[in-house]
Design a protein around this motif. Structure first.
Motif, PDB file in Angstrom:
ATOM      1  N   ALA A  82       0.826  -1.210   0.000  1.00  6.11           N
ATOM      2  CA  ALA A  82       0.000   0.000   0.000  1.00  6.11           C
ATOM      3  C   ALA A  82       0.858   1.257   0.000  1.00  6.11           C
ATOM      4  O   ALA A  82       0.452   2.287  -0.573  1.00  6.11           O
ATOM      5  CB  ALA A  82      -0.926  -0.008   1.211  1.00  6.11           C
ATOM      6  N   ARG A  83       2.030   1.212   0.596  1.00  2.00           N
ATOM      7  CA  ARG A  83       2.900   2.383   0.673  1.00  2.00           C
ATOM      8  C   ARG A  83       3.880   2.486  -0.495  1.00  2.00           C
ATOM      9  O   ARG A  83       4.687   3.415  -0.533  1.00  2.00           O
ATOM     10  CB  ARG A  83       3.680   2.342   1.981  1.00  2.00           C
ATOM     11  CG  ARG A  83       2.830   2.444   3.223  1.00  2.00           C
ATOM     12  CD  ARG A  83       3.629   2.092   4.451  1.00  2.00           C
ATOM     13  NE  ARG A  83       2.819   2.186   5.664  1.00  2.00           N
ATOM     14  CZ  ARG A  83       3.194   1.725   6.857  1.00  2.00           C
ATOM     15  NH1 ARG A  83       4.367   1.138   6.989  1.00  2.00           N
ATOM     16  NH2 ARG A  83       2.403   1.858   7.893  1.00  2.00           N
ATOM     17  N   SER A  84       3.870   1.526  -1.371  1.00  3.58           N
ATOM     18  CA  SER A  84       4.869   1.462  -2.441  1.00  3.58           C
ATOM     19  C   SER A  84       4.393   2.205  -3.683  1.00  3.58           C
ATOM     20  O   SER A  84       3.277   2.734  -3.741  1.00  3.58           O
ATOM     21  CB  SER A  84       5.158   0.004  -2.780  1.00  3.58           C
ATOM     22  OG  SER A  84       4.038  -0.574  -3.437  1.00  3.58           O
ATOM     23  N   ILE A  85       5.268   2.203  -4.695  1.00  4.11           N
ATOM     24  CA  ILE A  85       4.940   2.831  -5.971  1.00  4.11           C
ATOM     25  C   ILE A  85       4.889   1.790  -7.093  1.00  4.11           C
ATOM     26  O   ILE A  85       4.997   2.131  -8.263  1.00  4.11           O
ATOM     27  CB  ILE A  85       5.954   3.927  -6.319  1.00  4.11           C
ATOM     28  CG1 ILE A  85       7.376   3.363  -6.363  1.00  4.11           C
ATOM     29  CG2 ILE A  85       5.865   5.091  -5.349  1.00  4.11           C
ATOM     30  CD1 ILE A  85       8.417   4.356  -6.825  1.00  4.11           C
ATOM     31  N   VAL A  86       4.723   0.515  -6.737  1.00  2.00           N
ATOM     32  CA  VAL A  86       4.675  -0.531  -7.754  1.00  2.00           C
ATOM     33  C   VAL A  86       3.346  -0.482  -8.493  1.00  2.00           C
ATOM     34  O   VAL A  86       2.334   0.023  -7.984  1.00  2.00           O
ATOM     35  CB  VAL A  86       4.876  -1.930  -7.120  1.00  2.00           C
ATOM     36  CG1 VAL A  86       6.219  -2.027  -6.443  1.00  2.00           C
ATOM     37  CG2 VAL A  86       3.757  -2.226  -6.135  1.00  2.00           C
ATOM     38  N   ASP A  87       3.346  -1.008  -9.697  1.00  2.00           N
ATOM     39  CA  ASP A  87       2.120  -1.049 -10.492  1.00  2.00           C
ATOM     40  C   ASP A  87       1.145  -2.085  -9.929  1.00  2.00           C
ATOM     41  O   ASP A  87       1.541  -3.104  -9.377  1.00  2.00           O
ATOM     42  CB  ASP A  87       2.447  -1.399 -11.948  1.00  2.00           C
ATOM     43  CG  ASP A  87       3.285  -0.317 -12.621  1.00  2.00           C
ATOM     44  OD1 ASP A  87       3.201   0.834 -12.152  1.00  2.00           O
ATOM     45  OD2 ASP A  87       4.036  -0.642 -13.557  1.00  2.00           O
ATOM     46  N   ARG A  88      -0.135  -1.756 -10.071  1.00  2.00           N
ATOM     47  CA  ARG A  88      -1.226  -2.655  -9.693  1.00  2.00           C
ATOM     48  C   ARG A  88      -1.060  -3.158  -8.243  1.00  2.00           C
ATOM     49  O   ARG A  88      -1.245  -4.322  -7.940  1.00  2.00           O
ATOM     50  CB  ARG A  88      -1.295  -3.843 -10.653  1.00  2.00           C
ATOM     51  CG  ARG A  88      -1.408  -3.431 -12.113  1.00  2.00           C
ATOM     52  CD  ARG A  88      -1.491  -4.630 -13.023  1.00  2.00           C
ATOM     53  NE  ARG A  88      -2.772  -5.322 -12.852  1.00  2.00           N
ATOM     54  CZ  ARG A  88      -3.084  -6.449 -13.505  1.00  2.00           C
ATOM     55  NH1 ARG A  88      -2.204  -6.993 -14.331  1.00  2.00           N
ATOM     56  NH2 ARG A  88      -4.255  -7.022 -13.311  1.00  2.00           N
ATOM     57  N   LYS A  89      -0.731  -2.232  -7.361  1.00  2.00           N
ATOM     58  CA  LYS A  89      -0.464  -2.629  -5.972  1.00  2.00           C
ATOM     59  C   LYS A  89      -1.736  -3.062  -5.237  1.00  2.00           C
ATOM     60  O   LYS A  89      -1.672  -3.847  -4.287  1.00  2.00           O
ATOM     61  CB  LYS A  89       0.232  -1.507  -5.219  1.00  2.00           C
ATOM     62  CG  LYS A  89      -0.559  -0.225  -5.059  1.00  2.00           C
ATOM     63  CD  LYS A  89       0.268   0.796  -4.277  1.00  2.00           C
ATOM     64  CE  LYS A  89      -0.519   2.068  -4.031  1.00  2.00           C
ATOM     65  NZ  LYS A  89       0.297   3.051  -3.270  1.00  2.00           N
ATOM     66  N   ALA A  90      -2.891  -2.577  -5.669  1.00  2.00           N
ATOM     67  CA  ALA A  90      -4.140  -3.032  -5.039  1.00  2.00           C
ATOM     68  C   ALA A  90      -4.328  -4.519  -5.279  1.00  2.00           C
ATOM     69  O   ALA A  90      -4.726  -5.273  -4.376  1.00  2.00           O
ATOM     70  CB  ALA A  90      -5.319  -2.243  -5.587  1.00  2.00           C
ATOM     71  N   LYS A  91      -4.048  -4.963  -6.502  1.00  2.00           N
ATOM     72  CA  LYS A  91      -4.181  -6.377  -6.830  1.00  2.00           C
ATOM     73  C   LYS A  91      -3.196  -7.217  -6.016  1.00  2.00           C
ATOM     74  O   LYS A  91      -3.543  -8.284  -5.485  1.00  2.00           O
ATOM     75  CB  LYS A  91      -3.943  -6.581  -8.323  1.00  2.00           C
ATOM     76  CG  LYS A  91      -4.013  -8.030  -8.794  1.00  2.00           C
ATOM     77  CD  LYS A  91      -3.847  -8.103 -10.297  1.00  2.00           C
ATOM     78  CE  LYS A  91      -3.949  -9.551 -10.778  1.00  2.00           C
ATOM     79  NZ  LYS A  91      -2.836 -10.390 -10.275  1.00  2.00           N
ATOM     80  N   LYS A  92      -1.951  -6.727  -5.892  1.00  2.00           N
ATOM     81  CA  LYS A  92      -0.932  -7.479  -5.147  1.00  2.00           C
ATOM     82  C   LYS A  92      -1.276  -7.534  -3.656  1.00  2.00           C
ATOM     83  O   LYS A  92      -1.085  -8.560  -3.001  1.00  2.00           O
ATOM     84  CB  LYS A  92       0.439  -6.848  -5.366  1.00  2.00           C
ATOM     85  CG  LYS A  92       0.924  -6.920  -6.803  1.00  2.00           C
ATOM     86  CD  LYS A  92       2.297  -6.312  -6.946  1.00  2.00           C
ATOM     87  CE  LYS A  92       2.751  -6.318  -8.403  1.00  2.00           C
ATOM     88  NZ  LYS A  92       2.862  -7.679  -8.951  1.00  2.00           N
ATOM     89  N   ALA A  93      -1.796  -6.440  -3.107  1.00  2.00           N
ATOM     90  CA  ALA A  93      -2.181  -6.433  -1.696  1.00  2.00           C
ATOM     91  C   ALA A  93      -3.334  -7.407  -1.448  1.00  2.00           C
ATOM     92  O   ALA A  93      -3.352  -8.135  -0.445  1.00  2.00           O
ATOM     93  CB  ALA A  93      -2.573  -5.028  -1.268  1.00  2.00           C
ATOM     94  N   ARG A  94      -4.297  -7.441  -2.400  1.00  2.00           N
ATOM     95  CA  ARG A  94      -5.427  -8.358  -2.233  1.00  2.00           C
ATOM     96  C   ARG A  94      -4.965  -9.813  -2.340  1.00  2.00           C
ATOM     97  O   ARG A  94      -5.490 -10.700  -1.646  1.00  2.00           O
ATOM     98  CB  ARG A  94      -6.483  -8.061  -3.291  1.00  2.00           C
ATOM     99  CG  ARG A  94      -7.680  -9.010  -3.259  1.00  2.00           C
ATOM    100  CD  ARG A  94      -8.356  -9.030  -1.871  1.00  2.00           C
ATOM    101  NE  ARG A  94      -9.349 -10.072  -1.791  1.00  2.00           N
ATOM    102  CZ  ARG A  94     -10.648  -9.883  -2.049  1.00  2.00           C
ATOM    103  NH1 ARG A  94     -11.083  -8.686  -2.432  1.00  2.00           N
ATOM    104  NH2 ARG A  94     -11.496 -10.869  -1.934  1.00  2.00           N
ATOM    105  N   GLU A  95      -3.976 -10.094  -3.185  1.00  2.00           N
ATOM    106  CA  GLU A  95      -3.448 -11.450  -3.278  1.00  2.00           C
ATOM    107  C   GLU A  95      -2.841 -11.907  -1.959  1.00  2.00           C
ATOM    108  O   GLU A  95      -2.993 -13.073  -1.552  1.00  2.00           O
ATOM    109  CB  GLU A  95      -2.405 -11.519  -4.401  1.00  2.00           C
ATOM    110  CG  GLU A  95      -2.995 -11.423  -5.792  1.00  2.00           C
ATOM    111  CD  GLU A  95      -1.928 -11.358  -6.876  1.00  2.00           C
ATOM    112  OE1 GLU A  95      -0.734 -11.205  -6.511  1.00  2.00           O
ATOM    113  OE2 GLU A  95      -2.278 -11.450  -8.070  1.00  2.00           O
ATOM    114  N   VAL A  96      -2.153 -10.990  -1.268  1.00  2.00           N
ATOM    115  CA  VAL A  96      -1.584 -11.336   0.044  1.00  2.00           C
ATOM    116  C   VAL A  96      -2.711 -11.599   1.041  1.00  2.00           C
ATOM    117  O   VAL A  96      -2.633 -12.538   1.855  1.00  2.00           O
ATOM    118  CB  VAL A  96      -0.646 -10.213   0.544  1.00  2.00           C
ATOM    119  CG1 VAL A  96      -0.132 -10.537   1.948  1.00  2.00           C
ATOM    120  CG2 VAL A  96       0.521 -10.018  -0.405  1.00  2.00           C
ATOM    121  N   LEU A  97      -3.786 -10.798   0.993  1.00  2.00           N
ATOM    122  CA  LEU A  97      -4.927 -11.025   1.887  1.00  2.00           C
ATOM    123  C   LEU A  97      -5.559 -12.379   1.621  1.00  2.00           C
ATOM    124  O   LEU A  97      -5.918 -13.109   2.557  1.00  2.00           O
ATOM    125  CB  LEU A  97      -5.953  -9.909   1.706  1.00  2.00           C
ATOM    126  CG  LEU A  97      -7.251 -10.055   2.513  1.00  2.00           C
ATOM    127  CD1 LEU A  97      -6.953 -10.035   4.012  1.00  2.00           C
ATOM    128  CD2 LEU A  97      -8.247  -8.955   2.150  1.00  2.00           C
TER     129      LEU A  97
END
Length: 785
Positions: free
Chosen positions: A643-658
């Motif tokens: 959430a604090r990063s500047i990577v692309d599509r970070k919402a998708k990556k955060a949801r994958e971790v959840l």
């Protein structure tokens, strides 16, 4: 089987010699002659006992002793070795255990005693080839005195064995007594009841030795309780339990108060509620025992044992305290059977303090007042006051705890010596001072700081490590600007004292972690953390403190991470790698490393940029064996890192971790249960999605936002941060004027009002998103309130 080679022979010799020296003061000369013969042969008799036998008698008996040894040496060695090895399964034990004890045991059990038969390994037969009095003893009383010495020696040997009680040795004591009982019942000179009656006091003392040996063991389990109950049953009925029918009926001796007390001790030390109830029943039985010609009244020691059991019973119930107070008031004081002592009152007060009931304070004050007014000759000791102070602190009655300490000091100054404060009293006072709400926090901590430094001069008590830890921890958890320097100063004081005095309190793991935590809270102490840890290593190298523990390393890592220094991350990675190499890393170590990746920045633009490293470490925790599995904090930290990063599509990556977090919990990892912070982290990643000029990325982030918001309710309840993040995401992801914009926000606002989360911060976020809705629902929220 535990070997007895660690038990010094000299210690055993001292035990046996001291027992026999005590017995020599009241033992007939014939017994002394025979006892002296055994001791001199084994070279363990102290000079004090040697002086009681004349040199002429020694010369007269020398020839006789030599002849006896010559004819019986082989037979006796075989007998004693067979007996000892059968019970302990150890070779050459006579090199480690005093030879007198083995030979004397063989004298009691008989010359041809043998336990090679498998049926005799645990519980040996009391029979021997000779059923009468052994020829080495001239009278039955001499035989009993010698048996008592042997039994005490075995019991003392066990109690002083650093390896703890040996089960077989306690069985040895039982075997000796059973042999004694067998000899008594088969000896022609002790066949009448009158003759046996004369031996009863001695026989009761022998049984009490066995009961005490079992009751005083390191552990008291059902087997131990069965043994003590069996011997009490024997005293009452004359029947040995678990014996053959023809061996059961021996002699009715009758228990005394010490017999009951030993059984009560076993019950209490078992720490089981059922046995505590048995102890209470036994207490009632003692004063009306039909098996004894005179009533047996419980002594103060027996009452105190039961009071102790009630005070320490688990769980701590109000019923236990009421029973304890009833015993004190009605059984001891009102009946006049026994006069209570300081320990009696202390145990009843302790029973009340551990209940946590609302009227515990009133009850303890009542008992203490009665003790001071009705028993002026009894001084309440420090433990009594400590129990009341502990209760006050537990109930957050800080001023009452301090008043109790002052009362304790005033009584001591008035001449009641027993009320002198001890180190535990002063540590409770320090705890109260750090919890105090009167005055201001800085003044309270300064007073505690001064007390720990001047304790030995003011109260003649040296501060221990807990004394320093209480104050250091209080400084560490305070938000005062000088907290870090004051915590370090107290560490300086401890280091200086322990370097000058080896007996002074030395810093421990808690001391170091508290100091490092104070540095972590300052958030600018990278160099300070390095300096403190180097001091810890130097103290360890100098042999002053123990090697730094895993919690100390974790606190060190956290201090470096919290400093957010540009150069700290490299140092953290090196320390963490060393901890993994030495297998010293635990779940907190891994989580601290994840925290480091979440907080450290790669450039001056202020963005966090280590989510891929955090994700890689999380995957290792999930897949590799031998390292801790991730918990809820691990997953949440990685989500926030994205959430604090500047990577692309970070919402998708955060949801994958959840989703992986939920899957891990469903697979049995109960430590990974999703909490509100994990869901809010995904919402934050959606709200702060970059490159929002791309419609497909905005749509993906909005879809994740809504699905995560709906999923959240299956696991937990939203908080105000949940709604703030949702409104911020809608403002960024949905174009104003879009038909879904007002509908989505209005629906979520109704949900927020229904959940009672329409806080000032939520309204502020709503104003930025939809001013009209904010004004409308501000009125609705006000009417609901």
């Amino acid at each position: 089987m535990v070997s007895t080679r660690n038990v010094a022979p000299a210690a055993v010799a001292w035990i046996v010699s001291s027992i026999l020296l005590t017995n020599a003061l009241s033992t007939p000369p014939s017994v002394l002659r025979r006892t002296n013969r055994i001791h001199i042969a084994c070279s363990v008799v102290p000079k004090a006992m040697e002086s009681t036998i004349s040199l002429s008698k020694q010369k007269q008996n020398k020839k006789k002793r030599n002849n006896e040894k010559k004819h019986r040496k082989e037979e006796r060695q075989q007998s004693s070795s067979s007996y000892y090895n059968a019970h302990y399964n150890v070779s050459n034990e006579r090199e480690d255990v005093d030879e007198w004890l083995i030979r004397s045991t063989a004298l009691i059990l008989g010359d041809n005693y043998n336990t090679d038969d498998e049926t005799h390994q645990d519980e040996c037969s009391i029979k021997s080839s000779s059923s009468g009095l052994p020829s080495q003893f001239s009278s039955m009383q001499e035989y009993l005195n010698h048996a008592r010495s042997v039994m005490k020696a075995w019991a003392h040997w066990n109690s002083r064995n650093t390896l703890g009680y040996r089960r077989d040795a306690r069985l040895t004591v039982e075997v000796v007594l059973k042999r004694v009982l067998y000899v008594i019942t088969h000896e022609e000179t002790t066949t009448t009841d009158a003759e046996i009656s004369e031996l009863r006091p001695t026989l009761v003392s022998l049984v009490n030795i066995i009961i005490d040996a079992w009751a005083n063991g390191n552990t008291v389990n059902e087997e131990v309780v069965a043994h003590v109950e069996g011997w009490l049953h024997f005293l009452k009925t004359g029947e040995l339990m678990n014996e053959k029918e023809e061996e059961k009926s021996l002699v009715v001796i009758g228990p005394d108060e010490e017999s009951y007390r030993g059984v009560v001790k076993a019950y209490i030390r078992s720490q089981k509620r059922g046995y505590l109830d048995k102890a209470l029943k036994l207490l009632d039985e003692m004063s009306s025992s039909p098996d004894h010609p005179n009533a047996i009244y419980p002594s103060t020691l027996t009452y105190n044992l039961i009071l102790y059991g009630l005070a320490n019973a688990q769980p701590s119930l109000k019923e236990n305290a009421e029973i304890a107070q009833n015993l004190l008031q009605n059984k001891m004081i009102a009946s006049g059977q026994q006069v209570p002592d300081s320990n009696s009152f202390r145990q009843v007060i302790s029973a009340w303090t551990k209940t946590g009931s609302p009227d515990a304070i009133e009850k303890t004050d009542e008992i203490l007042t009665q003790m001071l007014n009705d028993f002026p000759n009894i001084d309440p000791d420090a433990s009594t006051f400590n129990a009341i102070m502990t209760l006050n602190l537990r109930l957050d009655r800080v001023e009452d705890a301090i008043s109790m300490f002052n009362k304790m000091v005033a009584m001591h100054e008035a001449g009641r010596i027993g009320t002198q404060p001890d180190i535990y009293s002063l540590n409770l006072l320090l705890k109260a001072m750090t919890m105090r709400r009167q005055n201001n926090q800085r003044q309270n901590l300064n007073e505690a700081d001064d007390l720990v430094k001047a304790m030995e001069y003011t109260y003649h008590v040296h501060p221990d490590v807990q004394s320093f830890n209480i104050v250091i921890d209080a400084w560490s958890k305070s938000k005062l600007p000088e907290a870090m320097s004051r915590a370090e100063h107290l560490l300086d004081v401890m280091e200086r004292r322990c370097r000058n005095d080896s007996l002074a309190a030395k810093p421990d793991s808690y001391t170091f972690t508290s100091v490092l935590d104070s540095i972590a809270r300052s958030q600018h102490g990278f160099q300070r953390a390095e300096k403190v840890f180097h001091r810890i290593e130097k103290l360890y190298e100098d042999g002053i403190v123990e090697r730094p523990t895993i919690p100390v390393y974790n606190a060190y890592l956290n201090a470096l991470v919290s400093s957010r220094d540009w150069d700290a991350l490299d140092r953290v990675e090196i320390i963490f790698a060393n901890m993994i190499t030495e297998r010293n890393a635990n779940i907190r170590s891994y989580n601290t490393m994840l925290k480091a990746y979440s907080q450290f920045r790669s450039g001056r633009n202020g963005y966090f940029s280590r989510p891929l490293k955090a994700e890689e470490l999380l995957i290792q925790m999930e897949e590799l064996s031998g390292i801790p599995s991730p918990d809820g904090y691990s997953y949440t930290t990685v989500i926030n890192c994205f959430a604090r990063s500047i990577v692309d599509r970070k919402a998708k990556k955060a949801r994958e971790v959840l989703d992986k977090m939920i899957q891990s919990y469903s697979a049995g990892n109960k430590a990974a249960k999703p909490q509100i912070y994990a869901f809010n982290g995904v919402l934050s990643a959606s709200a702060h999605t970059h490159h929002t000029r791309l419609p497909e990325e905005r749509l993906e982030a909005f879809t994740i936002l809504v699905s995560t918001f709906l999923l959240l309710r299956e696991w937990t309840e939203p908080n105000d941060s949940t709604y703030i993040l949702f409104f911020q995401a809608c403002e960024k992801l949905l174009p104003k004027g879009h038909r879904l914009y007002e509908q989505v926000i209005e629906t979520v606002v109704y949900s927020c009002v229904r959940d009672g989360q329409m806080s000032a911060n939520v309204i502020r976020a709503l104003r930025a998103t939809s001013p009209d809705l904010a004004q409308q629902f501000e009125k609705i929220n006000a009417s609901i309130i």
